[in-house]
Design a protein around this motif. Structure first.
Motif, mmCIF file in Angstrom:
data_model
loop_
_atom_site.group_PDB
_atom_site.id
_atom_site.type_symbol
_atom_site.label_atom_id
_atom_site.label_comp_id
_atom_site.label_asym_id
_atom_site.label_seq_id
_atom_site.Cartn_x
_atom_site.Cartn_y
_atom_site.Cartn_z
ATOM 1 N N ILE A 82 2.551 16.113 7.593
ATOM 2 C CA ILE A 82 1.427 16.730 8.309
ATOM 3 C C ILE A 82 0.319 17.164 7.344
ATOM 4 O O ILE A 82 -0.862 17.160 7.713
ATOM 5 C CB ILE A 82 1.867 17.907 9.211
ATOM 6 N N LEU A 83 0.674 17.518 6.107
ATOM 7 C CA LEU A 83 -0.376 17.817 5.126
ATOM 8 C C LEU A 83 -1.054 16.540 4.644
ATOM 9 O O LEU A 83 -2.236 16.535 4.313
ATOM 10 C CB LEU A 83 0.207 18.573 3.930
ATOM 11 N N TYR A 84 -0.282 15.447 4.626
ATOM 12 C CA TYR A 84 -0.838 14.151 4.209
ATOM 13 C C TYR A 84 -1.810 13.618 5.258
ATOM 14 O O TYR A 84 -2.858 13.075 4.930
ATOM 15 C CB TYR A 84 0.299 13.159 3.976
ATOM 16 N N ASP A 85 -1.485 13.777 6.542
ATOM 17 C CA ASP A 85 -2.343 13.257 7.620
ATOM 18 C C ASP A 85 -2.272 14.196 8.818
ATOM 19 O O ASP A 85 -1.559 13.950 9.791
ATOM 20 C CB ASP A 85 -1.901 11.850 8.012
ATOM 21 N N LEU A 86 -3.034 15.278 8.751
ATOM 22 C CA LEU A 86 -3.012 16.277 9.815
ATOM 23 C C LEU A 86 -3.626 15.744 11.101
ATOM 24 O O LEU A 86 -3.293 16.195 12.194
ATOM 25 C CB LEU A 86 -3.749 17.540 9.359
ATOM 26 N N ASN A 141 0.810 -1.226 0.000
ATOM 27 C CA ASN A 141 0.000 0.000 0.000
ATOM 28 C C ASN A 141 0.842 1.274 0.000
ATOM 29 O O ASN A 141 0.624 2.178 0.813
ATOM 30 C CB ASN A 141 -0.943 0.019 1.211
ATOM 31 N N SER A 142 1.822 1.341 -0.864
ATOM 32 C CA SER A 142 2.632 2.560 -0.936
ATOM 33 C C SER A 142 1.810 3.702 -1.526
ATOM 34 O O SER A 142 0.892 3.478 -2.319
ATOM 35 C CB SER A 142 3.885 2.317 -1.779
ATOM 36 N N ILE A 143 2.145 4.912 -1.142
ATOM 37 C CA ILE A 143 1.425 6.095 -1.594
ATOM 38 C C ILE A 143 1.710 6.353 -3.084
ATOM 39 O O ILE A 143 2.822 6.113 -3.557
ATOM 40 C CB ILE A 143 1.822 7.324 -0.744
ATOM 41 N N ASP A 144 0.699 6.804 -3.806
ATOM 42 C CA ASP A 144 0.860 7.102 -5.223
ATOM 43 C C ASP A 144 1.845 8.259 -5.409
ATOM 44 O O ASP A 144 1.785 9.257 -4.695
ATOM 45 C CB ASP A 144 -0.501 7.464 -5.824
ATOM 46 N N LYS A 145 2.729 8.133 -6.393
ATOM 47 C CA LYS A 145 3.759 9.148 -6.583
ATOM 48 C C LYS A 145 3.157 10.499 -6.986
ATOM 49 O O LYS A 145 3.643 11.560 -6.574
ATOM 50 C CB LYS A 145 4.760 8.685 -7.644
ATOM 51 N N ASN A 146 2.085 10.493 -7.773
ATOM 52 C CA ASN A 146 1.446 11.748 -8.176
ATOM 53 C C ASN A 146 0.872 12.491 -6.975
ATOM 54 O O ASN A 146 0.946 13.729 -6.912
ATOM 55 C CB ASN A 146 0.337 11.475 -9.192
ATOM 56 N N ILE A 147 0.321 11.731 -6.030
ATOM 57 C CA ILE A 147 -0.208 12.350 -4.808
ATOM 58 C C ILE A 147 0.926 12.996 -4.025
ATOM 59 O O ILE A 147 0.804 14.121 -3.527
ATOM 60 C CB ILE A 147 -0.947 11.304 -3.948
ATOM 61 N N PHE A 148 2.042 12.290 -3.918
ATOM 62 C CA PHE A 148 3.185 12.846 -3.205
ATOM 63 C C PHE A 148 3.672 14.145 -3.847
ATOM 64 O O PHE A 148 3.956 15.122 -3.144
ATOM 65 C CB PHE A 148 4.328 11.832 -3.142
ATOM 66 N N GLU A 149 3.766 14.160 -5.182
ATOM 67 C CA GLU A 149 4.246 15.359 -5.867
ATOM 68 C C GLU A 149 3.312 16.547 -5.624
ATOM 69 O O GLU A 149 3.761 17.695 -5.473
ATOM 70 C CB GLU A 149 4.387 15.091 -7.371
ATOM 71 N N LYS A 150 2.018 16.274 -5.564
ATOM 72 C CA LYS A 150 1.052 17.348 -5.296
ATOM 73 C C LYS A 150 1.204 17.883 -3.868
ATOM 74 O O LYS A 150 1.128 19.089 -3.632
ATOM 75 C CB LYS A 150 -0.372 16.838 -5.522
ATOM 76 N N ILE A 151 1.415 16.963 -2.924
ATOM 77 C CA ILE A 151 1.609 17.386 -1.527
ATOM 78 C C ILE A 151 2.883 18.207 -1.393
ATOM 79 O O ILE A 151 2.921 19.249 -0.723
ATOM 80 C CB ILE A 151 1.668 16.156 -0.589
ATOM 81 N N LYS A 152 3.943 17.751 -2.052
ATOM 82 C CA LYS A 152 5.218 18.475 -2.003
ATOM 83 C C LYS A 152 5.069 19.876 -2.583
ATOM 84 O O LYS A 152 5.632 20.854 -2.055
ATOM 85 C CB LYS A 152 6.298 17.684 -2.744
ATOM 86 N N LEU A 153 4.284 19.982 -3.652
ATOM 87 C CA LEU A 153 4.044 21.290 -4.263
ATOM 88 C C LEU A 153 3.288 22.211 -3.301
ATOM 89 O O LEU A 153 3.593 23.408 -3.190
ATOM 90 C CB LEU A 153 3.257 21.106 -5.566
ATOM 91 N N GLN A 154 2.315 21.622 -2.581
ATOM 92 C CA GLN A 154 1.568 22.399 -1.589
ATOM 93 C C GLN A 154 2.503 22.932 -0.507
ATOM 94 O O GLN A 154 2.395 24.087 -0.087
ATOM 95 C CB GLN A 154 0.488 21.528 -0.938
ATOM 96 N N VAL A 155 3.409 22.086 -0.043
ATOM 97 C CA VAL A 155 4.349 22.493 1.009
ATOM 98 C C VAL A 155 5.215 23.645 0.516
ATOM 99 O O VAL A 155 5.421 24.647 1.218
ATOM 100 C CB VAL A 155 5.227 21.301 1.449
#
Length: 501
Positions: free
Chosen positions: A324-328, A253-267
């Motif tokens: 913290i943005l992934y799971d606040l 159940n690894s996190i999708d890479k596209n989701i990670f890139e979006k979170i990183k962009l938000q940060v």
């Protein structure tokens, strides 16, 4: 190869002679009143001894004799010894004290008063009867003891001088000002448990340890190879160049890479005004910044990354903000940055680092975010594997809080880097086994003798294990494997549900 796991050329030693040690063990085997020569500072009261005459011990038949009260290293022992001739005059002077039986151990009773936290007392015309009630299983059956009223007051007064108080059915003992200190190098050099060593050898034969292969990048992950790969990862480890990819497959159940890139962009696009207007986000980021500054970057990470330490800490800060943005709701907790540093020993890819970090935190959710008290998870394991130790902890009201740091940091402060990473291999190989709990309990059980022999309290235990940081050996992997198997076989379904939930 198996010999590395068992190479512990250590011999236990004490300052007692062999005859005296055998005598003590026979009289009171559960505590083994042993003064070990690696105790270098024991700020306890001076050893004392006093005897009280005209005591009746209500065995069958009742015996008359004396009560001997002695202290050894600050621990108080009560011993009843009967008179040689039971046909004695009830009231005698000290000069007329009858001879005591020297050899008849059946008429003796000896126990440590710390093992009897409660008592019952009843008054008769000229006598007081007291029953000491054990707080744990001890190797003696304590019968009621009758005192002449004058003798009982003398008994209580002497115990009071030792910091032992009788009040409303409870026996309280004054806390020592200073904890004991242990000569750790000497202690570890002398530490030996031949029985456990034999268990490791038998267990490795049973699992055919020598036939298990270390995993490398040539192994392809598929249905046919999965069990072989998990077993190899658990017992022999994996080459570092493919460690993280294999960890990720085992954890699932690894996190999708596209989701990670979006979170990183938000940060990266966060602005100060957003942070200031969100109290939770502000507090989380402030804690991350504090922790990243004081997070230790070990030698293995520095060598693997081969870059300025600021770049490594910037990566940690970024990924913790992503978390913290992934799971606040779960948020950032102390220890998480240390776990990320552990993953950084075998990867420099920020997506791979973050994905494995998320999977590990999920594996450890019962530690970071569980509503179940920590002791309710560890307690059943200790009880199944070592009932005597669990009873001692329960009687002394010692919790397992000193073990929490081991788990919250996944043993990164307790084992040197190369040994810790092997424990992580084992934990990740079979996530459902919650193997980290069994490693922690095995760390405790390896040193259970010094705890019981010296009757350590919570402060003593905490300081003792603090001195063992980075000194644990990786043979504990095999000990924990044995512990896991034993727990699955012997524990109740209720306890298993608590631990493996």
């Amino acid at each position: 190869m198996t010999e590395k796991l068992f190479a512990t050329p250590r011999i236990r030693n004490t300052i007692q002679d062999q005859h005296q040690e055998e005598k003590n063990n026979k009289a009171y085997p559960s505590s083994k009143v042993v003064i070990q020569n690696y105790i270098i500072c024991s700020p306890r009261q001076t050893d004392k001894i006093i005897h009280i005459d005209n005591i009746t011990y209500l065995s069958n038949p009742p015996q008359q004799g004396v009560l001997l009260i002695s202290t050894i290293e600050g621990h108080t022992f009560i011993k009843f010894q009967s008179y040689l001739n039971q046909n004695i005059v009830p009231v005698i002077s000290p000069s007329q004290t009858p001879k005591l039986e020297e050899e008849n151990k059946e008429n003796e009773i000896c126990f440590c008063i710390e093992d009897t936290p409660t008592y019952k007392v009843s008054n008769e015309t000229n006598e007081i009867q007291i029953i000491f009630i054990p707080g744990r299983t001890i190797p003696v059956n304590i019968k009621p003891i009758k005192f002449k009223k004058g003798s009982f007051s003398k008994f209580c007064e002497f115990l009071k001088q030792l910091g032992i108080h009788f009040c409303n059915g409870n026996i309280s003992i004054d806390k020592r000002r200073l904890a004991i200190m242990v000569d750790i190098p000497k202690y570890l050099n002398e530490l030996c448990n031949q029985k456990q060593k034999d268990k490791r050898i038998d267990w490795c034969k049973q699992i055919q340890f020598d036939n298990i292969k270390k995993i490398n990048k040539n192994y392809q992950w598929n249905n046919e190879n999965e069990s072989i790969i998990r077993k190899g990862l658990f017992y022999k480890g994996v080459d570092n160049d493919c460690r993280c990819s294999l960890w990720s497959k085992c954890l699932g159940n690894s996190i999708d890479k596209n989701i990670f890139e979006k979170i990183k962009l938000q940060v990266n696009n966060l602005v100060d005004i957003q942070i200031q207007h969100c109290k939770i986000l502000k507090e989380e980021i402030e804690q991350i910044l504090k922790d990243v500054k004081r997070t230790t970057i070990n030698k293995s990470v520095l060598e693997y990354w081969n870059c300025p330490i600021e770049k490594i800490k910037n990566c940690i800060e970024l990924l913790m903000k992503c978390w913290i943005l992934y799971d606040l709701d779960k948020g950032y907790q102390q220890g998480m940055s240390d776990i990320l540093v552990g993953i950084m020993e075998c990867s420099m890819d920020d997506y791979e680092l973050f994905s494995i970090f998320v999977q590990l935190i999920e594996l450890m959710s019962s530690i970071f975010n569980s509503k179940i008290p920590f002791d309710c998870i560890i307690g059943p394991i200790v009880k199944t594997l070592d009932l005597e130790l669990e009873e001692y902890f329960s009687m002394k009201k010692i919790g397992y809080s000193f073990m929490y740091k081991w788990l919250i940091l996944l043993f990164r402060r307790d084992f040197v880097s190369e040994k810790c990473i092997r424990l992580w291999d084992a934990i990740i190989a079979y996530p459902k086994n919650k193997f980290h709990y069994f490693i922690a309990v095995s760390m405790l059980l390896e040193h259970r003798d010094i705890i019981l022999s010296n009757r350590l309290d919570l402060d003593d235990i905490s300081i003792f294990f603090l001195q063992l940081e980075n000194k644990f050996d990786d043979h504990l992997l095999i000990d924990a494997d044995i512990a896991l198997s034993t727990f699955k076989q012997k524990s109740s379904k209720e306890d298993q549900d608590l631990v493996f939930a």
